[in-house]
Design a protein around this motif. Structure first.
Motif, PDB file in Angstrom:
ATOM      1  N   GLU A   9     -12.904  -1.834   9.047  1.00 38.57           N
ATOM      2  CA  GLU A   9     -11.661  -1.550   8.328  1.00 38.57           C
ATOM      3  C   GLU A   9     -11.327   0.309   8.765  1.00 38.57           C
ATOM      4  O   GLU A   9     -12.431   1.026   8.450  1.00 38.57           O
ATOM      5  CB  GLU A   9     -11.796  -1.410   6.761  1.00 38.57           C
ATOM      6  CG  GLU A   9     -11.664  -2.979   6.487  1.00 38.57           C
ATOM      7  CD  GLU A   9     -11.473  -3.324   5.028  1.00 38.57           C
ATOM      8  OE1 GLU A   9     -10.649  -2.740   4.345  1.00 38.57           O
ATOM      9  OE2 GLU A   9     -12.296  -3.645   4.557  1.00 38.57           O
ATOM     10  N   GLN A  12      -8.149   4.882   4.973  1.00 42.78           N
ATOM     11  CA  GLN A  12      -6.874   5.214   4.607  1.00 42.78           C
ATOM     12  C   GLN A  12      -7.165   6.777   3.793  1.00 42.78           C
ATOM     13  O   GLN A  12      -8.006   6.691   2.858  1.00 42.78           O
ATOM     14  CB  GLN A  12      -6.266   4.297   3.693  1.00 42.78           C
ATOM     15  CG  GLN A  12      -6.012   2.976   4.561  1.00 42.78           C
ATOM     16  CD  GLN A  12      -5.412   1.927   3.727  1.00 42.78           C
ATOM     17  OE1 GLN A  12      -5.509   1.896   2.576  1.00 42.78           O
ATOM     18  NE2 GLN A  12      -4.826   1.076   4.515  1.00 42.78           N
ATOM     19  N   SER A  19      -4.919   7.567 -11.868  1.00 37.32           N
ATOM     20  CA  SER A  19      -5.326   6.199 -12.089  1.00 37.32           C
ATOM     21  C   SER A  19      -6.636   6.004 -11.010  1.00 37.32           C
ATOM     22  O   SER A  19      -7.331   5.068 -11.141  1.00 37.32           O
ATOM     23  CB  SER A  19      -4.359   5.230 -11.561  1.00 37.32           C
ATOM     24  OG  SER A  19      -4.053   5.500 -10.043  1.00 37.32           O
ATOM     25  N   ASP A  20      -7.104   7.134 -10.276  1.00 36.62           N
ATOM     26  CA  ASP A  20      -8.319   7.174  -9.461  1.00 36.62           C
ATOM     27  C   ASP A  20      -9.207   7.553 -10.177  1.00 36.62           C
ATOM     28  O   ASP A  20     -10.349   7.498  -9.873  1.00 36.62           O
ATOM     29  CB  ASP A  20      -7.958   7.869  -8.000  1.00 36.62           C
ATOM     30  CG  ASP A  20      -6.850   7.344  -7.415  1.00 36.62           C
ATOM     31  OD1 ASP A  20      -6.884   6.009  -7.115  1.00 36.62           O
ATOM     32  OD2 ASP A  20      -6.096   8.186  -6.836  1.00 36.62           O
ATOM     33  N   LYS A  49     -10.304   5.597   1.257  1.00 36.95           N
ATOM     34  CA  LYS A  49     -10.418   4.313   1.083  1.00 36.95           C
ATOM     35  C   LYS A  49     -10.415   3.572   2.164  1.00 36.95           C
ATOM     36  O   LYS A  49     -10.031   3.759   3.200  1.00 36.95           O
ATOM     37  CB  LYS A  49      -9.239   3.859   0.248  1.00 36.95           C
ATOM     38  CG  LYS A  49      -8.885   4.246  -1.149  1.00 36.95           C
ATOM     39  CD  LYS A  49      -7.548   3.487  -1.818  1.00 36.95           C
ATOM     40  CE  LYS A  49      -7.390   3.945  -3.175  1.00 36.95           C
ATOM     41  NZ  LYS A  49      -6.550   3.165  -3.784  1.00 36.95           N
ATOM     42  N   LYS A  50     -11.439   2.469   2.013  1.00 36.44           N
ATOM     43  CA  LYS A  50     -11.522   1.226   2.786  1.00 36.44           C
ATOM     44  C   LYS A  50     -11.004   0.085   2.162  1.00 36.44           C
ATOM     45  O   LYS A  50     -11.479  -0.335   0.959  1.00 36.44           O
ATOM     46  CB  LYS A  50     -13.121   1.035   3.151  1.00 36.44           C
ATOM     47  CG  LYS A  50     -13.539   1.900   4.452  1.00 36.44           C
ATOM     48  CD  LYS A  50     -14.890   1.358   4.653  1.00 36.44           C
ATOM     49  CE  LYS A  50     -15.582   2.377   5.637  1.00 36.44           C
ATOM     50  NZ  LYS A  50     -16.824   1.835   6.283  1.00 36.44           N
ATOM     51  N   GLY A  51      -9.984  -0.359   2.656  1.00 37.77           N
ATOM     52  CA  GLY A  51      -9.341  -1.274   1.891  1.00 37.77           C
ATOM     53  C   GLY A  51      -8.789  -0.799   0.520  1.00 37.77           C
ATOM     54  O   GLY A  51      -8.196   0.076   0.253  1.00 37.77           O
ATOM     55  N   ASP A  52      -9.175  -1.637  -0.612  1.00 38.38           N
ATOM     56  CA  ASP A  52      -8.963  -1.043  -1.939  1.00 38.38           C
ATOM     57  C   ASP A  52      -9.906  -0.185  -2.541  1.00 38.38           C
ATOM     58  O   ASP A  52      -9.830   0.435  -3.728  1.00 38.38           O
ATOM     59  CB  ASP A  52      -8.643  -2.339  -2.705  1.00 38.38           C
ATOM     60  CG  ASP A  52      -7.466  -2.971  -2.527  1.00 38.38           C
ATOM     61  OD1 ASP A  52      -6.421  -2.166  -1.953  1.00 38.38           O
ATOM     62  OD2 ASP A  52      -7.143  -4.230  -2.852  1.00 38.38           O
ATOM     63  N   GLU A  53     -11.258  -0.099  -1.610  1.00 38.76           N
ATOM     64  CA  GLU A  53     -12.300   0.672  -2.477  1.00 38.76           C
ATOM     65  C   GLU A  53     -12.121   2.184  -2.001  1.00 38.76           C
ATOM     66  O   GLU A  53     -12.317   2.548  -0.679  1.00 38.76           O
ATOM     67  CB  GLU A  53     -13.477   0.046  -1.992  1.00 38.76           C
ATOM     68  CG  GLU A  53     -14.698   0.800  -2.491  1.00 38.76           C
ATOM     69  CD  GLU A  53     -16.265  -0.090  -1.952  1.00 38.76           C
ATOM     70  OE1 GLU A  53     -17.153   0.462  -2.572  1.00 38.76           O
ATOM     71  OE2 GLU A  53     -16.074  -0.642  -1.208  1.00 38.76           O
TER      72      GLU A  53
END
Length: 121
Positions: A9, A12, A19-20, A49-53
């Motif tokens: 992935e 990003q 919220s983080d 981020k990688k995906g949502d993480e």
């Protein structure tokens, strides 16, 4: 002979939002091997981020000379190439930003104090 396809992935990059903060606090506590937030947490401003993480974040801190610098906190598992690319993105963002936390040491000190107080609530 079989070929194994590996999907990596892409990282990003984004500015930090309120919220983080819980995820960033958890990364900080894990990487520092502590149970309490400290001024070294600073004021987070950029993340990867990688995906949502969230896997890395950069935070504004004060060095011993009273200068504004940034520090990067990474979760385990990030490759050296990913860390280097993130570091370059953070450095470019840091250099171009002119808001008070990035340029005024007194403002940053106040913001760090407020951040710690808020996260320890």
């Amino acid at each position: 002979m079989e070929t194994t396809v590996q999907h990596h992935e892409q990282l990003q990059y984004a500015e930090v939002y309120i919220s983080d903060m819980l995820a960033l606090k958890n990364i900080f506590l894990q990487t520092q091997n502590t149970s309490k937030i400290s001024p070294d947490f600073g004021v987070p401003f950029f993340l990867a981020k990688k995906g949502d993480e969230i896997v890395s974040f950069a935070s504004l801190i004060m060095n011993l000379k009273g200068e504004i610098i940034f520090k990067i906190y990474d979760k385990k598992g990030a490759t050296e190439a990913e860390k280097k690319k993130f570091s370059l993105k953070v450095e470019a963002y840091f250099k171009k930003n002119t808001t008070p936390n990035f340029r005024n040491p007194e403002q940053l000190k106040s913001s760090i104090k407020s951040m710690i107080s808020w996260l320890d609530f």
